[in-house]
Design a protein around this motif. Structure first.
Motif, PDB file in Angstrom:
ATOM      1  N   ASN A 148       0.795  -1.233   0.000  1.00 14.75           N
ATOM      2  CA  ASN A 148       0.000   0.000   0.000  1.00 14.75           C
ATOM      3  C   ASN A 148       0.824   1.277   0.000  1.00 14.75           C
ATOM      4  OD1 ASN A 148      -2.495  -1.538   0.277  1.00 14.75           O
ATOM      5  ND2 ASN A 148      -1.847  -1.912   2.387  1.00 14.75           N
ATOM      6  N   GLY A 149       2.143   1.137   0.108  1.00 12.82           N
ATOM      7  CA  GLY A 149       2.992   2.310   0.169  1.00 12.82           C
ATOM      8  C   GLY A 149       3.063   2.871   1.573  1.00 12.82           C
TER       9      GLY A 149
ATOM     10  N   PRO B  41      10.718  -3.556  -1.582  1.00  9.66           N
ATOM     11  CA  PRO B  41      10.541  -2.200  -2.135  1.00  9.66           C
ATOM     12  C   PRO B  41       9.205  -1.581  -1.758  1.00  9.66           C
ATOM     13  CG  PRO B  41      10.130  -3.839  -3.824  1.00  9.66           C
ATOM     14  CD  PRO B  41      10.626  -4.594  -2.621  1.00  9.66           C
ATOM     15  N   THR B  42       9.180  -0.247  -1.696  1.00 13.18           N
ATOM     16  CA  THR B  42       7.946   0.459  -1.330  1.00 13.18           C
ATOM     17  C   THR B  42       7.586   1.586  -2.291  1.00 13.18           C
ATOM     18  OG1 THR B  42       9.178   1.991   0.093  1.00 13.18           O
ATOM     19  CG2 THR B  42       8.293   0.006   1.138  1.00 13.18           C
ATOM     20  N   ILE B  43       8.552   2.087  -3.044  1.00 12.14           N
ATOM     21  CA  ILE B  43       8.314   3.272  -3.868  1.00 12.14           C
ATOM     22  C   ILE B  43       7.235   3.059  -4.924  1.00 12.14           C
ATOM     23  CG2 ILE B  43       9.371   4.627  -5.746  1.00 12.14           C
ATOM     24  CD1 ILE B  43      11.789   5.034  -4.023  1.00 12.14           C
ATOM     25  N   ASN B  44       7.226   1.902  -5.571  1.00 14.26           N
ATOM     26  CA  ASN B  44       6.220   1.676  -6.616  1.00 14.26           C
ATOM     27  C   ASN B  44       4.812   1.739  -6.054  1.00 14.26           C
ATOM     28  OD1 ASN B  44       7.007  -0.671  -5.257  1.00 14.26           O
ATOM     29  ND2 ASN B  44       6.252  -2.004  -6.872  1.00 14.26           N
ATOM     30  N   ALA B  45       4.608   1.232  -4.829  1.00 18.73           N
ATOM     31  CA  ALA B  45       3.277   1.285  -4.216  1.00 18.73           C
ATOM     32  C   ALA B  45       2.968   2.693  -3.710  1.00 18.73           C
ATOM     33  CB  ALA B  45       3.188   0.282  -3.063  1.00 18.73           C
ATOM     34  N   THR B  46       3.948   3.346  -3.119  1.00 17.29           N
ATOM     35  CA  THR B  46       3.736   4.685  -2.566  1.00 17.29           C
ATOM     36  C   THR B  46       3.354   5.689  -3.650  1.00 17.29           C
ATOM     37  OG1 THR B  46       5.318   4.278  -0.770  1.00 17.29           O
ATOM     38  CG2 THR B  46       4.814   6.577  -1.281  1.00 17.29           C
ATOM     39  N   PHE B  47       3.998   5.587  -4.796  1.00 20.17           N
ATOM     40  CA  PHE B  47       3.768   6.562  -5.864  1.00 20.17           C
ATOM     41  C   PHE B  47       2.943   5.999  -7.021  1.00 20.17           C
ATOM     42  CE2 PHE B  47       7.431   8.016  -3.510  1.00 20.17           C
ATOM     43  CZ  PHE B  47       7.192   9.377  -3.381  1.00 20.17           C
ATOM     44  N   SER B  48       2.319   4.843  -6.778  1.00 20.05           N
ATOM     45  CA  SER B  48       1.391   4.221  -7.751  1.00 20.05           C
ATOM     46  C   SER B  48       2.027   4.046  -9.129  1.00 20.05           C
ATOM     47  CB  SER B  48       0.115   5.067  -7.868  1.00 20.05           C
ATOM     48  OG  SER B  48      -0.516   5.192  -6.614  1.00 20.05           O
ATOM     49  N   ILE B  49       3.194   3.404  -9.143  1.00 18.26           N
ATOM     50  CA  ILE B  49       3.879   3.120 -10.402  1.00 18.26           C
ATOM     51  C   ILE B  49       3.710   1.635 -10.708  1.00 18.26           C
ATOM     52  CG2 ILE B  49       6.062   3.239 -11.661  1.00 18.26           C
ATOM     53  CD1 ILE B  49       6.983   5.305  -9.581  1.00 18.26           C
TER      54      ILE B  49
ATOM     55  N   ASN C 112       9.784  19.146  -8.144  1.00 20.49           N
ATOM     56  CA  ASN C 112      11.203  18.893  -7.849  1.00 20.49           C
ATOM     57  C   ASN C 112      11.483  17.515  -7.273  1.00 20.49           C
ATOM     58  OD1 ASN C 112      12.100  21.579  -8.567  1.00 20.49           O
ATOM     59  ND2 ASN C 112      11.183  22.281  -6.642  1.00 20.49           N
ATOM     60  N   LEU C 113      10.446  16.684  -7.102  1.00 16.41           N
ATOM     61  CA  LEU C 113      10.670  15.342  -6.556  1.00 16.41           C
ATOM     62  C   LEU C 113      10.534  14.278  -7.642  1.00 16.41           C
ATOM     63  CD1 LEU C 113      11.189  13.441  -4.159  1.00 16.41           C
ATOM     64  CD2 LEU C 113       8.713  13.374  -3.789  1.00 16.41           C
ATOM     65  N   PHE C 114      11.576  13.455  -7.760  1.00 16.21           N
ATOM     66  CA  PHE C 114      11.589  12.342  -8.692  1.00 16.21           C
ATOM     67  C   PHE C 114      11.880  11.067  -7.899  1.00 16.21           C
ATOM     68  CE2 PHE C 114      12.930  16.231 -10.674  1.00 16.21           C
ATOM     69  CZ  PHE C 114      12.243  16.262 -11.882  1.00 16.21           C
ATOM     70  N   VAL C 115      11.444   9.931  -8.427  1.00 17.46           N
ATOM     71  CA  VAL C 115      11.685   8.671  -7.729  1.00 17.46           C
ATOM     72  C   VAL C 115      12.243   7.628  -8.685  1.00 17.46           C
ATOM     73  CG1 VAL C 115       9.894   9.068  -5.989  1.00 17.46           C
ATOM     74  CG2 VAL C 115       9.307   7.871  -8.113  1.00 17.46           C
ATOM     75  N   MET C 116      13.038   6.732  -8.134  1.00 17.04           N
ATOM     76  CA  MET C 116      13.563   5.588  -8.873  1.00 17.04           C
ATOM     77  C   MET C 116      13.195   4.321  -8.114  1.00 17.04           C
ATOM     78  SD  MET C 116      17.506   4.495  -9.856  1.00 17.04           S
ATOM     79  CE  MET C 116      17.770   5.851 -11.003  1.00 17.04           C
ATOM     80  N   PRO C 117      12.244   3.530  -8.618  1.00 15.12           N
ATOM     81  CA  PRO C 117      11.877   2.272  -7.955  1.00 15.12           C
ATOM     82  C   PRO C 117      13.053   1.300  -7.991  1.00 15.12           C
ATOM     83  CG  PRO C 117      10.226   2.939  -9.574  1.00 15.12           C
ATOM     84  CD  PRO C 117      11.439   3.796  -9.808  1.00 15.12           C
ATOM     85  N   SER C 118      12.936   0.213  -7.251  1.00 10.68           N
ATOM     86  CA  SER C 118      14.030  -0.764  -7.221  1.00 10.68           C
ATOM     87  C   SER C 118      14.059  -1.631  -8.460  1.00 10.68           C
ATOM     88  CB  SER C 118      13.915  -1.651  -5.980  1.00 10.68           C
ATOM     89  OG  SER C 118      12.744  -2.440  -6.062  1.00 10.68           O
ATOM     90  N   GLY C 119      12.889  -1.817  -9.108  1.00 12.82           N
ATOM     91  CA  GLY C 119      12.826  -2.701 -10.261  1.00 12.82           C
ATOM     92  C   GLY C 119      12.665  -4.151  -9.828  1.00 12.82           C
ATOM     93  N   PRO C 120      12.830  -5.104 -10.744  1.00 14.64           N
ATOM     94  CA  PRO C 120      12.676  -6.533 -10.425  1.00 14.64           C
ATOM     95  C   PRO C 120      13.639  -6.958  -9.323  1.00 14.64           C
ATOM     96  CG  PRO C 120      12.814  -6.193 -12.794  1.00 14.64           C
ATOM     97  CD  PRO C 120      13.186  -4.887 -12.156  1.00 14.64           C
TER      98      PRO C 120
END
Length: 247
Positions: free
Chosen positions: A18-19, A94-102, A130-138
């Motif tokens: 859920n992020g 990882p959490t970024i993909n869920a937090t930012f709905s990617i 000004n905020l960018f994110v990089m998910p962890s990927g597979p």
């Protein structure tokens, strides 16, 4: 050999599914958001001779809130006008993909394992200026080796040249070696400690391991602290520096 929490715990997957709670974006004028601004100021003035271009956030063990702190801190820096990138270096949880709905994101591992992959394909804009994110990927079979690669060194150097600040959300120190590896490559490390969850010996051992690899420990942040008024806020207090208080 020292063991912590010998009883097996079921790790929560809530933040992965859920992020994390982005209080600094949802309620920028809240008490907690103001606390993050104070943390930002403390970080910026912790070293008068150097501007931090990269920071790593970690914890001793899982479920101490380091991903929540990393994400909200990134928002706080971005709102100050700094071009900020939040990198999910916790490849196992990882959490970024869920937090930012990617959905089905390409990310850090795609870049580290594929020399033909353009890093821009792993960086996503967010609704915060000004905020960018990089998910962890597979999820890779060898996260520590990837983080210790020359390609990772090159990426860190490139990102620092193009951005004002890069924040890495790293795994807990006592769970895997990833955070130790990454701590040697960034400008500073912040240890997140959750009240009533973190164990004193675990925190002590974490500091020893980070110092062993000569990590620059900027400070520690105590979170999930109840306010005196008992209003139920999920508080973030106690940002400080190691060496100020000795046991």
């Amino acid at each position: 050999m020292i063991f912590f929490n010998n009883k097996k715990k079921q790790l929560s997957n809530d933040s992965m599914e859920n992020g994390v709670h982005m209080i600094t974006a949802a309620a920028p004028n809240s008490v907690i958001s103001e606390q993050f601004k104070t943390i930002r100021t403390n970080i910026q003035f912790s070293n008068a001779d150097k501007t931090y271009k990269s920071l790593m956030l970690t914890s001793s063990l899982a479920s101490e809130g380091k991903s929540t702190v990393a994400a909200n801190l990134a928002v706080t820096f971005a709102k100050q006008g700094l071009k900020t990138l939040l990198v999910d270096a916790d490849m196992r949880r990882p959490t970024i993909n869920a937090t930012f709905s990617i959905a089905n994101p390409k990310g850090l591992t795609n870049y580290l394992t594929n020399r033909e992959f353009n890093v821009n394909g792993a960086i996503y804009e967010t609704s915060t200026d000004n905020l960018f994110v990089m998910p962890s990927g597979p999820v890779p079979p060898n996260p520590a080796e990837l983080l210790n690669s020359r390609r990772m060194d090159s990426l860190i150097d490139s990102l620092e040249k193009q951005l004002d600040l890069v924040i890495y959300d790293a795994p807990p120190v006592l769970s895997v070696t990833d955070a130790q590896v990454l701590s040697t490559k960034v400008d500073g490390t912040i240890l997140v400690v959750r009240q009533n969850v973190a164990e004193k010996e675990a925190v002590r051992r974490t500091v020893e391991l980070l110092k062993h690899v000569k990590a620059n420990i900027v400070g520690t942040l105590l979170n999930d602290v109840e306010t005196k008024g008992g209003n139920g806020y999920y508080g973030y207090y106690g940002y400080g520096y190691y060496g100020v208080k000795k046991d």
